[in-house]
Design a protein around this motif. Structure first.
Motif, mmCIF file in Angstrom:
data_model
loop_
_atom_site.group_PDB
_atom_site.id
_atom_site.type_symbol
_atom_site.label_atom_id
_atom_site.label_comp_id
_atom_site.label_asym_id
_atom_site.label_seq_id
_atom_site.Cartn_x
_atom_site.Cartn_y
_atom_site.Cartn_z
ATOM 1 N N ASN A 135 95.923 -9.648 17.900
ATOM 2 C CA ASN A 135 95.498 -10.335 16.681
ATOM 3 C C ASN A 135 95.205 -9.347 15.554
ATOM 4 O O ASN A 135 95.530 -9.620 14.391
ATOM 5 N N GLU A 171 98.590 -8.233 14.269
ATOM 6 C CA GLU A 171 99.232 -9.287 13.485
ATOM 7 C C GLU A 171 98.605 -9.408 12.103
ATOM 8 O O GLU A 171 99.315 -9.523 11.105
ATOM 9 N N GLY A 172 97.282 -9.365 12.032
ATOM 10 C CA GLY A 172 96.615 -9.429 10.737
ATOM 11 C C GLY A 172 96.967 -8.245 9.862
ATOM 12 O O GLY A 172 97.173 -8.386 8.650
ATOM 13 N N GLU A 182 99.739 -6.441 9.938
ATOM 14 C CA GLU A 182 101.139 -6.503 9.515
ATOM 15 C C GLU A 182 101.377 -7.526 8.414
ATOM 16 O O GLU A 182 102.368 -7.446 7.703
ATOM 17 N N ARG A 183 100.478 -8.463 8.239
ATOM 18 C CA ARG A 183 100.634 -9.440 7.163
ATOM 19 C C ARG A 183 100.389 -8.817 5.799
ATOM 20 O O ARG A 183 100.773 -9.380 4.789
ATOM 21 N N GLY A 184 99.696 -7.680 5.776
ATOM 22 C CA GLY A 184 99.608 -6.893 4.560
ATOM 23 C C GLY A 184 98.513 -7.241 3.578
ATOM 24 O O GLY A 184 98.434 -6.634 2.528
ATOM 25 N N THR A 185 97.645 -8.200 3.901
ATOM 26 C CA THR A 185 96.567 -8.519 2.969
ATOM 27 C C THR A 185 95.230 -8.260 3.637
ATOM 28 O O THR A 185 95.081 -8.383 4.861
ATOM 29 N N GLU A 222 93.804 -11.363 5.508
ATOM 30 C CA GLU A 222 94.443 -11.617 6.805
ATOM 31 C C GLU A 222 93.922 -10.644 7.853
ATOM 32 O O GLU A 222 93.694 -11.023 8.992
#
Length: 65
Positions: free
Chosen positions: A51, A54-55, A57-60, A63
């Protein structure tokens, strides 16, 4: 501080360490638990680092948080 890779973040490193500790526990013959609980514990411990990755890699920031 800016991180280039999720593996560099302290939270991911701690999550990876948590998974290693969980694996050690599950491999210990003295730890008695049902196979379902053992499987759930294994998946939950791995999920933490997944998790975080994943957060990241979302780039914000929101996230990641």
């Amino acid at each position: 501080m800016t991180y280039e890779n999720f593996e560099d973040t302290p939270v991911w490193q701690e999550a990876a360490h948590l998974y290693e500790l969980t694996e050690d526990l599950l491999e210990n013959a003295a730890f008695h638990a049902s196979s379902g609980f053992r499987d759930q514990l294994d998946r939950a411990a791995l999920s933490v680092s997944n998790n975080v990755a994943e957060g990241f890699e979302r780039g914000t920031t929101s996230e990641l948080l």
